[in-house]
Design a protein around this motif. Structure first.
Motif, short mmCIF file in Angstrom:
data_model
loop_
_atom_site.label_atom_id
_atom_site.label_comp_id
_atom_site.label_asym_id
_atom_site.label_seq_id
_atom_site.Cartn_x
_atom_site.Cartn_y
_atom_site.Cartn_z
N ILE A 1 7.16 6.30 -1.76
CA ILE A 1 7.28 5.49 -0.57
C ILE A 1 5.92 5.00 -0.10
O ILE A 1 4.88 5.50 -0.54
CB ILE A 1 7.96 6.29 0.57
CG1 ILE A 1 7.10 7.50 0.96
CG2 ILE A 1 9.36 6.71 0.16
CD1 ILE A 1 7.59 8.21 2.20
N ASN A 2 5.94 4.00 0.77
CA ASN A 2 4.73 3.49 1.40
C ASN A 2 3.69 2.97 0.40
O ASN A 2 2.50 2.95 0.70
CB ASN A 2 4.06 4.57 2.28
CG ASN A 2 4.97 5.04 3.39
OD1 ASN A 2 5.96 4.39 3.73
ND2 ASN A 2 4.67 6.20 3.94
N GLY A 3 4.15 2.53 -0.77
CA GLY A 3 3.25 1.93 -1.74
C GLY A 3 2.44 2.91 -2.59
O GLY A 3 1.56 2.51 -3.35
N TYR B 1 -2.89 14.90 2.92
CA TYR B 1 -2.03 14.76 1.75
C TYR B 1 -2.08 16.05 0.93
O TYR B 1 -3.15 16.57 0.64
CB TYR B 1 -2.46 13.56 0.90
CG TYR B 1 -2.22 12.24 1.60
CD1 TYR B 1 -3.12 11.78 2.56
CD2 TYR B 1 -1.10 11.48 1.32
CE1 TYR B 1 -2.90 10.59 3.23
CE2 TYR B 1 -0.87 10.28 1.98
CZ TYR B 1 -1.77 9.85 2.94
OH TYR B 1 -1.55 8.66 3.59
N HIS C 1 -3.69 1.30 4.58
CA HIS C 1 -3.62 0.84 5.95
C HIS C 1 -4.14 1.93 6.87
O HIS C 1 -4.20 3.11 6.49
CB HIS C 1 -2.17 0.50 6.32
CG HIS C 1 -1.56 -0.53 5.44
ND1 HIS C 1 -1.97 -1.85 5.41
CD2 HIS C 1 -0.58 -0.44 4.52
CE1 HIS C 1 -1.25 -2.52 4.54
NE2 HIS C 1 -0.40 -1.69 3.97
N LYS D 1 -3.06 4.52 -4.23
CA LYS D 1 -2.48 3.42 -3.46
C LYS D 1 -3.47 2.26 -3.57
O LYS D 1 -4.67 2.45 -3.32
CB LYS D 1 -2.25 3.79 -2.01
CG LYS D 1 -1.56 2.68 -1.22
CD LYS D 1 -1.09 3.14 0.13
CE LYS D 1 -0.37 2.02 0.86
NZ LYS D 1 0.20 2.42 2.17
N LEU E 1 6.30 12.09 -0.41
CA LEU E 1 5.88 10.77 -0.86
C LEU E 1 6.52 10.42 -2.20
O LEU E 1 7.02 9.31 -2.39
CB LEU E 1 4.36 10.72 -1.02
CG LEU E 1 3.51 10.61 0.23
CD1 LEU E 1 2.04 10.68 -0.15
CD2 LEU E 1 3.81 9.33 0.98
N SER F 1 -2.61 3.27 9.12
CA SER F 1 -1.52 4.24 9.29
C SER F 1 -1.43 5.27 8.17
O SER F 1 -0.67 6.24 8.27
CB SER F 1 -0.19 3.52 9.41
OG SER F 1 0.04 2.73 8.24
N ASP F 2 -2.20 5.07 7.10
CA ASP F 2 -2.23 6.05 6.01
C ASP F 2 -3.16 7.22 6.30
O ASP F 2 -3.24 8.16 5.50
CB ASP F 2 -2.64 5.37 4.69
CG ASP F 2 -1.60 4.39 4.18
OD1 ASP F 2 -1.99 3.31 3.68
OD2 ASP F 2 -0.39 4.70 4.31
N TYR G 1 1.28 14.14 8.93
CA TYR G 1 0.60 13.54 10.08
C TYR G 1 0.32 14.65 11.09
O TYR G 1 0.99 15.69 11.07
CB TYR G 1 1.44 12.41 10.66
CG TYR G 1 1.67 11.30 9.65
CD1 TYR G 1 2.88 11.20 8.96
CD2 TYR G 1 0.66 10.39 9.36
CE1 TYR G 1 3.07 10.21 8.01
CE2 TYR G 1 0.86 9.39 8.41
CZ TYR G 1 2.07 9.30 7.75
OH TYR G 1 2.27 8.33 6.81
N GLN H 1 6.27 15.18 4.80
CA GLN H 1 7.15 14.11 4.34
C GLN H 1 6.89 13.88 2.85
O GLN H 1 5.74 13.72 2.44
CB GLN H 1 6.89 12.82 5.13
CG GLN H 1 7.78 11.67 4.73
CD GLN H 1 7.49 10.40 5.51
OE1 GLN H 1 6.55 10.35 6.31
NE2 GLN H 1 8.29 9.38 5.31
#
Lengths: 115, 113
Positions: B60-62, B89, B82, B78, B47, B84-85, B39, B45
């Motif tokens: 995580i997060n789908g 990456y 959302h 995914k 995944l 928030s995604d 972010y 982070q």
């Protein structure tokens, strides 16, 4: 999960000065830490591998006298940018390898701006 | 030597639509594969990761990714994103689970309402 903390998160300095960035593993011991550099909108480039109690191993093209790395304890590695110049402005990210489980955890990054 | 290619630098996608981020790698030895999310002005982070075993990895997060050895790919998917995604990456490879990593160029995902 395991936490790796970098300090400072933001730093602005004058050209010619030196800046130290710390990378700490807060809840695990890290025999190895890695330092990466990220230019705006670009990927991470490995600068060096820091091993506790020994000299860092630098990637090709990275000046070891410019970017001093010290890994004096199992929870702390420091990167010192010496005689910083505007072209050293970048986002510096460290990662630490958990001594126990071998997993890698990344710090939140430190943004350096050299004026 | 290892290298990672992320084929898309930017991927715009509407909210609740599926997304796939492509990653291809090259290596002369067996590697471990990772996807990280970043972010703005933050670190990385994790995944998900592929070390061995099932080629379909759930994170995580789908998010999920599939390792395809014959195509040397590790695409991230995914089914429904959302807002928030929205993030950057990175696909990465390493020779071992806790070793230094080689990163791809990154894919910026922008989720639109």
């Amino acid at each position: 999960g395991a936490v790796v903390s970098q300090h400072p998160s933001w730093v602005i300095c004058k050209s010619g000065t030196s800046v130290k960035i710390e990378c700490r593993s807060l809840d695990f011991q890290a025999t190895t830490m890695f330092w990466y550099r990220q230019f705006p909108k670009q990927s991470l480039m490995l600068m060096a591998t820091s091993n506790e109690g020994s000299k860092a191993t630098y990637e090709q093209g990275v000046e070891k006298d410019k970017f001093l790395i010290n890994h004096a304890s199992l929870t702390l590695s420091t990167l010192t940018v010496t005689s910083a110049h505007p072209e050293d402005s970048s986002f510096y990210i460290c990662s630490a390898k958990d001594r126990a489980g071998g997993e890698l955890f990344f710090g939140e990054g430190s943004r350096l701006t050299v004026l | 030597a290892q290298s990672v290619t992320q084929l898309d630098s930017q991927v715009p996608v509407f909210e609740e639509a599926p997304v796939e981020l492509r990653c291809n790698y090259s290596s002369s030895v067996s590697v471990y594969l990772f996807w990280y999310v970043q972010y703005p002005n933050q670190g990385l982070q994790l995944l998900l990761k592929y070390l061995s075993g099932s080629t379909l990895v759930k994170g995580i997060n789908g998010f999920e990714a599939e390792f395809n050895k014959s195509q040397t790919s590790f695409h991230l998917r995914k089914p429904s994103v959302h807002i928030s995604d929205t993030a950057e990456y990175f696909c990465a490879v390493g020779k071992a689970a806790g070793n230094k990593l080689t990163f791809g160029g990154g894919t910026r995902v922008l989720v639109k309402p």
